[in-house]
Structures are given as C-alpha cells and as structure tokens.
Design an enzyme around this catalytic site. Structure first.
Site, PDB file in Angstrom:
ATOM      1  N   TYR A   1      18.941  37.766  34.772  1.00  0.00           N
ATOM      2  CA  TYR A   1      18.697  36.759  33.737  1.00  0.00           C
ATOM      3  C   TYR A   1      19.614  35.545  33.916  1.00  0.00           C
ATOM      4  O   TYR A   1      20.834  35.687  34.008  1.00  0.00           O
ATOM      5  CB  TYR A   1      18.921  37.393  32.366  1.00  0.00           C
ATOM      6  CG  TYR A   1      18.558  36.497  31.204  1.00  0.00           C
ATOM      7  CD1 TYR A   1      17.231  36.212  30.919  1.00  0.00           C
ATOM      8  CD2 TYR A   1      19.541  35.941  30.403  1.00  0.00           C
ATOM      9  CE1 TYR A   1      16.891  35.397  29.850  1.00  0.00           C
ATOM     10  CE2 TYR A   1      19.213  35.124  29.330  1.00  0.00           C
ATOM     11  CZ  TYR A   1      17.885  34.857  29.062  1.00  0.00           C
ATOM     12  OH  TYR A   1      17.558  34.043  28.004  1.00  0.00           O
TER      13      TYR A   1
ATOM     14  N   GLU B   1       7.676  36.341  26.179  1.00  0.00           N
ATOM     15  CA  GLU B   1       7.780  34.886  26.018  1.00  0.00           C
ATOM     16  C   GLU B   1       6.775  34.145  26.894  1.00  0.00           C
ATOM     17  O   GLU B   1       6.321  33.066  26.530  1.00  0.00           O
ATOM     18  CB  GLU B   1       9.202  34.439  26.362  1.00  0.00           C
ATOM     19  CG  GLU B   1       9.567  33.071  25.861  1.00  0.00           C
ATOM     20  CD  GLU B   1      11.064  32.841  25.848  1.00  0.00           C
ATOM     21  OE1 GLU B   1      11.480  31.759  26.257  1.00  0.00           O
ATOM     22  OE2 GLU B   1      11.826  33.740  25.424  1.00  0.00           O
TER      23      GLU B   1
ATOM     24  N   ASP C   1      12.661  36.622  25.860  1.00  0.00           N
ATOM     25  CA  ASP C   1      13.938  36.543  26.581  1.00  0.00           C
ATOM     26  C   ASP C   1      15.082  37.009  25.687  1.00  0.00           C
ATOM     27  O   ASP C   1      15.135  36.683  24.499  1.00  0.00           O
ATOM     28  CB  ASP C   1      14.203  35.104  27.040  1.00  0.00           C
ATOM     29  CG  ASP C   1      13.388  34.753  28.282  1.00  0.00           C
ATOM     30  OD1 ASP C   1      12.671  35.635  28.789  1.00  0.00           O
ATOM     31  OD2 ASP C   1      13.470  33.606  28.736  1.00  0.00           O
TER      32      ASP C   1
END
Length: 694
Positions: free
Chosen positions: A301, A8, A104
């Site tokens: 994350y 990303e 992601d």
C-alpha cells in the site's frame, strides 16, 4: 445469505473477487461463493455546494459569510449515479444481512465507504478489511481477520473533520477574498500555507546579496589542502605567493573507520522525493505509478507515512530479499539480510513501509510502462539496501601549517561497500561531489612537506535554492515541526496521501508554475500566487497552525481529541476572519480587479449577464438568473457549459449540441438545447430532437 463486499475501485474488486471465488459477472458487481463484490468509483458521494443549503448562496456576497452548515448535506454526481444506485440496490437486498468495507485502508478510504453507506440509509452491520497488499495471500489473511466496523468510527470521524474543515475554509475564504479583491482566489486549509512556503523562499532568494570569497589551495605529493575562506582577494593572493616559497608542516592527523548505516525503507513522501530527484517525476506521477503497481499486486500500500515493517513480517523478509536480488540485480548471490533494522512496531501506524511483493519478483516486468518500472526498481533497491550491512570507509583528516595559515584536507577510501553496492551515485547523494577514491598518503605529525603548487581560487556565496518537487515535499513534511511536541506522530502540511494533490492544484490554479529543464523542474510562485500570499492573514498561511490541525486530526483518529472541538476551532477562526479582515492598502496595484466580461442580456430582466468565478450571472444582484459552469444538467448529458455556448443561449435561446451521452443507456446523440426560465427566474433546459421534443 451473501455478504456484500465494497471496494474503492473496480480493479481492486476484481482482485478480491478472484480470491473469494466470486466469478459470476453481473451489472456493476461480481457474485459467487456467498459473496457479492461491488465497488465505488472514487468519491461517489460528495459534500453539497453552498446553494444546496440556501439559494442565495448561488451568488458570492460578503454579507452571506460565513457559511457554516448546521446539518451537512451530500450529493451524488450525475457521472457516478449509476454505480451509486447499484450499491444502494445491493445494500437493500433482503438476502444481504451484512457488509464488508474493503475500500483503501486509510482515512479517505473509510470516508468513501461510510458516505455511501449513510447516503443509502443502510443500517446493516459491517466489518472492516484492513490490508497493505493486494496479493492473494494478503487478501486471504485479511478476510480471516476482519474487524467490526465500529472499531474504525474514530477514523471516520477524523475523515469527516478533514473534509468538512477543508470545505469551511475553502468556501468561505475563497469567497471572501475573491469578492474583496475582484479576482478568483482559491484558498485552501493546506494549499495556502504550502504556497506561502514558496513565496517566502523566493523572497529570501531575491533579498540575498552574493559576496565573493577566496581560498588558497596548496598541492603536495598525493593530495591537496585548502585554507579557510578569505574575504580579501589581495590577502589571498599574498598567501598563495608566500606558500610557494614555504613548506607545509603537518600539525594534526586523524584516522578513523567510518560506518554508514543503510537508509530506511520508503514511505510515500520519501519515495516521491527520490523519484523527483533521480527521474524528475512529479509527486503526483510517482503516486500514480505506485498506486498502479499496488493494484497490480507488485508493491504494498503506497499511502503510508511509516518507514518500518511490523514484527509479524520478519520471517518473510529474507526470502523476499533474495528473490528481489535475483530479479532486479540478476544475481544468484546470497546477500546479507539484517531484518531487525527494518522492524519496529511502534513506528508503524496505519500501514507499514512500501516494499515490493513476491509477485513483483516472480513477474515478467518488460510489459510494465517505463514510469512504473522505474519506480518499482527504486522500491526494490531500497528494500535490499535497508536490510544490508553498513558501508565502511577509512577516513583521514589532516591539518597543515604553511606561511602562518592553517590548511585542511580530507581523504576517504571505501573498504566495504556494503549496502552502497546496490545503488547509483544519484541515490547515495554523491552525484554533486568530487570523486575521491584515494586516501591521504601515510603522513605523520611534524612531517615537513614540499608545496608543489599554490593557487588562489575565487568563489561566491549562493542564495537558497528554488524549491523542486522533492525539496517542497520535504518542507511540507517538516513545516511547523519546531513548534510541535517531540512525540508528535505527524508533523507538517497535509499527509503523504494528499501532498501531491496539493502541489498539483497550486499549479492548476496558476499560483505555482514549473520551470527549468526536463529533469530538474523548479516550483516558482506566479505573480498571482505572490500577490495572494501578500494579502492573506497569518492564520490562513500559517504552516505551524495547519501542522497543528493535522496533529489534531491524528489525535481524533486515536480517539484522543474531540471532533466537535476541532470543528469549533475551524469555525471560530473563519468567523473571526470574515468579521475582522481588512483589505490591504493599495491592493489594486498588487492585484488589479478583473473586469467583468459581458456575454449577453438577461432573459428575465434585460440587464447585462457577466462572467463570474462559477458561472455567468445577471448584473442585477436581485435577479436570480444564472448559468453555472459546473452545471448538473450538462453533466447528465456528458457535456460542459462553455462561454461560447452560454453566449449563444443568451443570444438565440438555443444551441446545437453534438455527441451528447445518455446517462441511462450510454448512447450518444445530437440535439438542440433550449434555454427557458421558470416562474422564479431560474434557468431551465430541455432538448429538442428531430421528430419531437424531450
């Protein structure tokens, strides 16, 4: 045959490429060891605006609504076209026979990859990398367990439904209400119900009537007891006077040991709320800081809605906790670690809770920006607390009778601080409470105590509090929860990943404003925001309906609900809104129409050119001339069309431009921009350089 890995962001690509030993730098990608590693730059491919479907949509007219595309169109913005073309070229290379999606691991990451993949008309097979940490070990483990891309088709469908439903509601409702009320009114599927929450809170505050009340406090040796609230001041003063002449008899004594369990680990929303309460950070700031820490491999994350870890992580936690204690608390003491408290596979969806990594425990943190370090310390402290032992205290509750009235007192003393030894008063929620580290004296039922002093205290009932970032996030998370099924996995407005952006957009579009001190900021609806909620129908501002849609999107992710059915509901709601909505009576008082600002004469028909929400348009509705604020030509030369520039173009047919940027070479240049119109009356531009024209 090399595999193409698409991430990303460039920074993530570099982390993955390092692990894969793809160290050769090329134009827009890295290469080596059988891999090509490239990246997107956020959303390279986006939904096309309405005028891509039909030129008449360039102007906002009620009779053109609803706009419901049958075949959705996408576009690549000039600012990202270079990287898009690099990805397209890499996908089409003959020696690339498969891809790896490494964006992601979530709904939006899946959407970013798939839109580029389809826009490039790629048909090559791809696998999915799904990781919750950018540490080298996590990346290696992820590449050992790649999954077929087809397993995430339902996630992609949910992402498409989210994006397209937001477009349908935003485009149609914004145009409908803007045209009807003569103001630019941005409407959003999640944004408008969130605004409605703040307007209803302010209405409750405005309608609140404060009432006085009185309590009598009696002082004995070692502690103070209070009466119930009394409405009459005279009655309270009489009771205080009577107590001075009497003794207090102990009628009830209860003693118990209280154990307070450790808090759960952070999901994103809880972290944002804590960071706002403790440091005053906005939700967006906290997300930005945490995302940066994730990309630096220091936390896992961030865009997660889970507060637990998975069973396969259990063996790693004790060592991580000890290293975290040593790093953040500068202590070699071995602390208790009850890992089972934070393990629950059933309560982990896409990603587990946010925790620090071993990288954070082994890195010099002094170079971190202050905001990132503060957030990292919060996350580290929460891990240590969550696996800690309960905080224990001895609590005593006493009731006394004095002058025929009941008085109560409570005392508490901590016997085992447990997990609370690692936190401050603000984090424990005790910062506003009176400090009381002493226990009630050793008294028994029936004892008669001397009243040393009796006083009457006045208080007032208080209205609900204005929303802060922390409390609005909580309200968004819980909105509609009472109407949702008990087993619903996701309740509320938006998702942890989107709530910060929603609040920021409400502030940016001047529907909300931040007021208050540097640390404690309140989110207050503006007059414009209040007026908007007043004229919006229930289906647009309903928190429960929007929460229900969020639950259905989650069901689409799990393959339990049809994306077509979801989109059908959205289209039916918007069609009904356009057909049946009636203007609120006397709306011109609530929301006066903005006067159209004339900036010049139309070069096609000579009528006035007036400013609208999206640009400057000919007052003659049948004339196609328009100057768009979001202008692709200006974007291609690194500029933005302003009102001053538009005025000069209409007056002189040209405007001098400095610091233009070539999309091909990246070099800057100066030139004269010339406005022309084609045979159809549409605006066209060209650049005039010294020594020739381009």
């Amino acid at each position: 045959m090399p595999k193409l890995v698409i991430t990303e962001k460039p920074s993530v690509a570099q982390s993955i490429a390092k692990v894969l030993s793809a160290t050769k730098r090329c134009n827009g990608y890295l290469e080596g060891n059988g891999y090509l590693v490239s990246w997107c730059i956020g959303h390279l491919v986006e939904l096309a605006p309405p005028d891509y479907y039909d030129e008449r949509y360039g102007k906002w007219k009620k009779e053109d609504l609803p706009i419901l595309p049958a075949n959705w169109k996408y576009t690549v913005s000039p600012g990202t076209k270079k990287q898009f073309n690099i990805l397209k070229e890499l996908m089409n290379r003959d020696d690339v026979d498969s891809l790896i999606c490494a964006t992601d691991a979530g709904r939006e990451g899946e959407l970013i990859f798939r839109l580029v993949y389809h826009q490039c008309r790629c048909r090559k097979p791809f696998e999915r990398l799904w990781i919750s940490s950018l540490e080298d070990s996590a990346i290696r483990e992820g590449f050992r367990h790649l999954k077929p891309g087809i397993e995430y088709d339902a996630l992609y469908e949910a992402a498409l439904c989210r994006e397209r439903s937001d477009w349908i509601v935003g485009i149609n409702a914004t145009r409908l209400f803007s045209v009807l009320y003569g103001n630019t009114l941005n409407i959003g599927r999640v944004m408008s119900p969130t605004l409605a929450l703040t307007v209803m809170r302010e209405a409750a505050i405005a309608a609140f009537i404060s009432e006085p009340f009185y309590t009598v406090k009696i002082q004995m040796d070692g502690f103070t007891a209070s009466s119930e609230r009394i409405k009459s001041k005279e009655e309270a003063e009489k009771l205080a006077a009577d107590c001075k002449e009497a003794s207090a008899v102990v009628t009830k004594v209860e003693r118990k040991n209280r154990k307070e369990k450790p808090p759960l680990l952070y999901d994103l929303t809880t972290l944002q709320r804590e960071a706002n309460k403790i440091m005053g950070y906005t939700a967006q700031q906290t997300l930005d800081y945490t995302q940066s820490l994730y990309e630096k491999k220091m936390v896992t994350y961030p865009r997660t809605d889970s507060r637990y870890l998975t069973e396969d992580m259990a063996a790693l936690i004790p060592d991580l906790v000890q290293k975290t204690v040593k790093k953040f608390f500068v202590s070699d003491e071995t602390v208790p670690v009850r890992t089972g408290q934070v393990i629950n596979n059933k309560k982990v969806t896409d990603h587990h809770a946010i925790i620090p990594t071993k990288t954070a425990a082994e890195t010099d943190l002094t170079a971190l920006p202050a905001g990132e370090r503060a957030v990292l310390e919060l996350i580290a402290r929460r891990l240590v607390c969550a696996v800690g032992i309960p905080c224990e205290s001895d609590e005593t509750a006493v009731e006394l009778s004095c002058a025929d009235a009941v008085f109560k007192a409570k005392g508490s003393i901590v016997t085992e601080p447990g997990w609370k030894a690692f936190i401050s008063g603000v984090e424990s929620g005790n910062e506003d409470k009176e400090e009381d580290a002493s226990s009630i004296p050793d008294i028994q039922n029936g004892m008669e105590l001397t009243v040393r002093e009796a006083v009457c205290k006045e208080g007032k009932t208080v209205p609900p509090k204005h929303y802060t970032e922390a409390t609005l996030l909580q309200a968004m998370e819980n909105a509609g929860a009472e109407e949702m099924p008990e087993d619903a996995e996701r309740k509320g407005l938006g998702t942890p990943a989107t709530r910060a952006g929603i609040i920021e957009k409400l502030v940016r579009t001047e529907f909300l404003e931040r007021t208050g001190s540097k640390k404690t900021k309140y989110l207050i609806p503006t007059q414009k925001g209040t007026a908007l909620v007043t004229i919006l129908p229930e289906q647009i501002q309903s928190a429960s309906m929007t929460a229900e849609w969020e639950e259905k999107l989650l069901e689409i992710e799990r393959g339990e609900y049809s994306g077509d059915a979801f989109m059908g509901e959205i289209e039916a709601m918007i069609s009904d809104l356009v057909k049946n909505y009636q203007i609120v009576p006397d709306a011109e008082i609530l929301m006066p129409k903005q006067k159209s600002q004339k900036i010049g004469k139309c070069p096609v028909c000579g009528n006035d050119v007036i400013e609208g929400a999206k640009g400057w348009f000919c007052a003659n509705r049948s004339c196609p001339f328009a100057l768009w604020k979001q202008n692709r030509y200006f974007e291609s030369i690194g500029k933005k069309l302003t009102a001053s520039m538009a005025e000069k173009l209409l007056a002189n047919g040209k405007v001098r431009m400095k610091g233009c940027k070539s999309a091909k070479t990246g070099k800057t240049f100066d030139a004269v921009l010339i406005l022309e119109t084609d045979a159809y009356g549409k605006a066209r531009f060209r650049l005039d350089f010294e020594g020739g024209k381009k």
